[in-house]
Design an enzyme around this catalytic site. Structure first.
Site, PDB file in Angstrom:
ATOM      1  N   LYS A 187       0.871  -1.189   0.000  1.00  0.00           N
ATOM      2  CA  LYS A 187       0.000   0.000   0.000  1.00  0.00           C
ATOM      3  C   LYS A 187       0.901   1.229   0.000  1.00  0.00           C
ATOM      4  O   LYS A 187       1.814   1.330   0.811  1.00  0.00           O
ATOM      5  CB  LYS A 187      -0.903  -0.047   1.238  1.00  0.00           C
ATOM      6  N   LEU A 188       0.600   2.133  -0.917  1.00  0.00           N
ATOM      7  CA  LEU A 188       1.368   3.383  -0.985  1.00  0.00           C
ATOM      8  C   LEU A 188       0.503   4.515  -0.469  1.00  0.00           C
ATOM      9  O   LEU A 188      -0.656   4.657  -0.876  1.00  0.00           O
ATOM     10  CB  LEU A 188       1.740   3.711  -2.435  1.00  0.00           C
ATOM     11  N   LYS A 189       1.065   5.337   0.387  1.00  0.00           N
ATOM     12  CA  LYS A 189       0.374   6.566   0.769  1.00  0.00           C
ATOM     13  C   LYS A 189       0.462   7.526  -0.409  1.00  0.00           C
ATOM     14  O   LYS A 189       1.526   7.646  -1.036  1.00  0.00           O
ATOM     15  CB  LYS A 189       1.061   7.196   1.986  1.00  0.00           C
ATOM     16  N   ASP A 241      -3.543   4.816  -0.466  1.00  0.00           N
ATOM     17  CA  ASP A 241      -4.293   5.391   0.657  1.00  0.00           C
ATOM     18  C   ASP A 241      -4.079   6.900   0.660  1.00  0.00           C
ATOM     19  O   ASP A 241      -2.945   7.373   0.786  1.00  0.00           O
ATOM     20  CB  ASP A 241      -3.781   4.783   1.970  1.00  0.00           C
ATOM     21  N   ASN A 295      -5.773   9.047   2.795  1.00  0.00           N
ATOM     22  CA  ASN A 295      -6.088   9.664   4.093  1.00  0.00           C
ATOM     23  C   ASN A 295      -6.882  10.963   3.936  1.00  0.00           C
ATOM     24  O   ASN A 295      -6.554  11.990   4.539  1.00  0.00           O
ATOM     25  CB  ASN A 295      -4.822   9.920   4.922  1.00  0.00           C
ATOM     26  N   GLU A 339      -8.025   3.996  -1.063  1.00  0.00           N
ATOM     27  CA  GLU A 339      -8.569   4.097   0.288  1.00  0.00           C
ATOM     28  C   GLU A 339      -8.793   5.560   0.663  1.00  0.00           C
ATOM     29  O   GLU A 339      -7.898   6.392   0.481  1.00  0.00           O
ATOM     30  CB  GLU A 339      -7.563   3.443   1.248  1.00  0.00           C
ATOM     31  N   ASP A 391     -12.084   4.132   5.112  1.00  0.00           N
ATOM     32  CA  ASP A 391     -11.417   3.898   6.395  1.00  0.00           C
ATOM     33  C   ASP A 391     -12.031   4.890   7.386  1.00  0.00           C
ATOM     34  O   ASP A 391     -12.989   4.585   8.099  1.00  0.00           O
ATOM     35  CB  ASP A 391      -9.899   4.094   6.203  1.00  0.00           C
ATOM     36  N   LYS A 421     -10.852  -1.123  11.370  1.00  0.00           N
ATOM     37  CA  LYS A 421      -9.905  -0.892  12.469  1.00  0.00           C
ATOM     38  C   LYS A 421     -10.713  -0.957  13.754  1.00  0.00           C
ATOM     39  O   LYS A 421     -11.628  -0.137  13.950  1.00  0.00           O
ATOM     40  CB  LYS A 421      -9.262   0.486  12.360  1.00  0.00           C
TER      41      LYS A 421
HETATM   42  O1  NPG Z   1       0.970  -0.922   9.379  1.00  0.00           O
HETATM   43  O2  NPG Z   1       0.045  -0.211  11.233  1.00  0.00           O
HETATM   44  C1  NPG Z   1       0.436  -0.030  10.071  1.00  0.00           C
HETATM   45  C2  NPG Z   1       0.272   1.326   9.465  1.00  0.00           C
HETATM   46  C3  NPG Z   1      -0.870   1.383   8.514  1.00  0.00           C
HETATM   47  O3  NPG Z   1      -1.008   3.318   7.152  1.00  0.00           O
HETATM   48  C4  NPG Z   1      -1.286   2.804   8.206  1.00  0.00           C
HETATM   49  N1  NPG Z   1      -1.939   3.421   9.160  1.00  0.00           N
HETATM   50  O4  NPG Z   1      -3.910   5.989   7.796  1.00  0.00           O
HETATM   51  O5  NPG Z   1      -4.333   3.901   8.118  1.00  0.00           O
HETATM   52  C5  NPG Z   1      -3.618   4.904   8.276  1.00  0.00           C
HETATM   53  C6  NPG Z   1      -2.347   4.790   9.075  1.00  0.00           C
HETATM   54  C7  NPG Z   1      -2.441   5.325  10.472  1.00  0.00           C
HETATM   55  C8  NPG Z   1      -1.446   5.024  11.379  1.00  0.00           C
HETATM   56  C9  NPG Z   1      -3.477   6.100  10.875  1.00  0.00           C
HETATM   57  C10 NPG Z   1      -1.523   5.468  12.692  1.00  0.00           C
HETATM   58  C11 NPG Z   1      -3.529   6.568  12.185  1.00  0.00           C
HETATM   59  C12 NPG Z   1      -2.570   6.240  13.085  1.00  0.00           C
END
Ligand code: NPG
Length: 387
Positions: free
Chosen positions: A171-173, A199, A201, A224, A249, A273
């Site tokens: 997964k790439l941000k 993703d 966000n 995402e 998400d 989550k």
């Molecule tokens: O492998 O735990 C992992 C990280 C996955 O990208 C990840 N988490 O936006 O989903 C997200 C992000 C995140 C991490 C969001 C910490 C909030 C807190």
């Protein structure tokens, strides 16, 4: 109450802050993380104890919750209700959400309490999280989340490392200004067969639809949370214009919310989550709602320690978790985890099968990483145990 369940009185709840440096900084569209400041809960009963991990980050940039706020609401508003609610009868993990319902929102804080009560209850009963939640697999696929990188070369090097380590999905941000080009670079270098998703966000708006449609060329598993969490109709409109499946998400905070988002056409995949939806039991309901609508789910990650990871791996073993989750081995996040480390074998993590979470903090490391501890004593008796 069945004879298999040993009722136990709640003696105290410990709120413990631990700080773990991250192996490498993790950059998303909402900020950079270089350490994990985590609130742990330990529910202490006469016969058992259970651990909860609060996933709220240090700042309210992912959702309104943040770790100091969670500690406050747990101490001042949630634990008093748990204790008072228990005085009126038994408090089983299944009752925690109901007892805490008068407090609006604060799902990550509530989830941490329910997780700890559930762990205590299941340890006392000798049942694993996986068995309790309905797991059907002994191991789950590992996916890796790669933060925003400073250059395309660096990104390609990180992806290469992850593929050679055996991750089963990448997964790439992405963020405005760092989206189509990095994805194109990864596809050109590693080919069309790498399971790849992105993703955002919540960093885009519907005005970016044509930009996001350029991602359709790359055969992604999903995109995402492209838009802000409350933009459900915009997500539905975007989903109609993209070939890439839209996954939500941040927008999904309950099973009812998942039902509605699916009905609106706002998503065709859901990231689950447990912290975001108020606990593992609601997470299972999200799973069930999605399963009934043939919407696949996968388990998100919030840089959990081994405690939260144990729960997430158990959850990800449920049948409708048909896509790899953000589930990486401990070494990707921490030089030393609080628990025995989760180790990736053949691109998978083994689902713990011991009582409760099946893992516990190693006392020496717990002491080393602890920055503060406070204990709330139960002023009245609480029975922890299932019906
Ligand atoms: O492998 O735990 C992992 C990280 C996955 O990208 C990840 N988490 O936006 O989903 C997200 C992000 C995140 C991490 C969001 C910490 C909030 C807190």
């Amino acid at each position: 109450m069945t004879s298999a369940v040993r009722a136990a009185r709640l003696e105290a709840v410990e709120l413990r802050r631990v700080r773990l440096p991250l192996v490498q900084p993790f950059r998303t569209s909402s900020g950079v993380w270089s350490e994990r400041d985590v609130l742990l809960l330990r529910v202490i009963t006469t016969g058992s104890e259970g651990w909860g991990e609060c996933v709220a980050p240090g700042e309210p940039t992912y959702s309104p919750e943040y770790v100091d706020g969670c500690q406050h609401v747990i101490r001042e508003h949630l634990l008093p209700r748990l204790i008072a609610g228990a005085a009126a009868g038994a408090v089983a993990a299944a009752d925690v959400a109901g007892v805490l319902r008068p407090v609006v929102g604060h799902r990550m804080a509530k989830a941490a309490i329910e997780m700890a009560v559930l762990d205590a209850e299941l340890r006392a009963r000798g049942e694993s999280f996986a068995a309790h939640l309905g797991a059907v697999r002994e191991a789950v696929d590992c996916g890796v989340a790669i933060g925003l990188q400073e250059s395309a070369d660096r990104l390609l090097a990180v992806v290469e490392e992850c593929l050679s380590a055996g991750y089963r999905r990448i997964k790439l941000k992405i963020a405005p200004g760092s989206d189509v080009e990095p994805v194109r670079a990864v596809r050109e270098r590693f080919g069309p067969d790498v399971p790849l998703q992105v993703d955002a966000n919540a960093a885009y708006t519907l005005a970016d639809a044509s930009r996001l449609a350029e991602l359709d060329a790359f055969g992604l598993l999903l995109i995402e949370q492209p838009l802000p969490e409350d933009h459900l109709l915009d997500h539905a409109e975007l989903a109609r214009t993209l070939r890439t499946p839209v996954c939500l998400d941040e927008s999904i905070v309950s099973a009812i919310g998942a039902r509605d988002a699916i009905a609106l056409g706002a998503c065709s995949v859901v990231n689950v989550k447990p912290g975001r939806v108020g606990g593992y039991l609601e997470a299972r309901r999200v799973h069930d709602v999605c399963q009934a609508r043939a919407v696949p789910v996968w388990c998100g990650g919030m840089l959990e320690t081994g405690l939260g990871r144990a729960g997430n791996v158990a959850l990800a073993a449920l049948p409708n978790f048909s896509l790899a989750g953000d589930l990486s081995p401990s070494e990707r996040y921490f030089h030393e985890d609080l628990t025995e480390p989760f180790v990736m074998q053949d691109g998978r993590l083994r689902v713990p099968d011991g009582p409760g979470l099946g893992v516990a903090p190693e006392p020496g490391r717990l002491a080393e990483f602890t920055t503060a501890v406070e204990t709330v004593s139960a002023r009245t008796s609480v029975r922890v145990g299932g019906p």
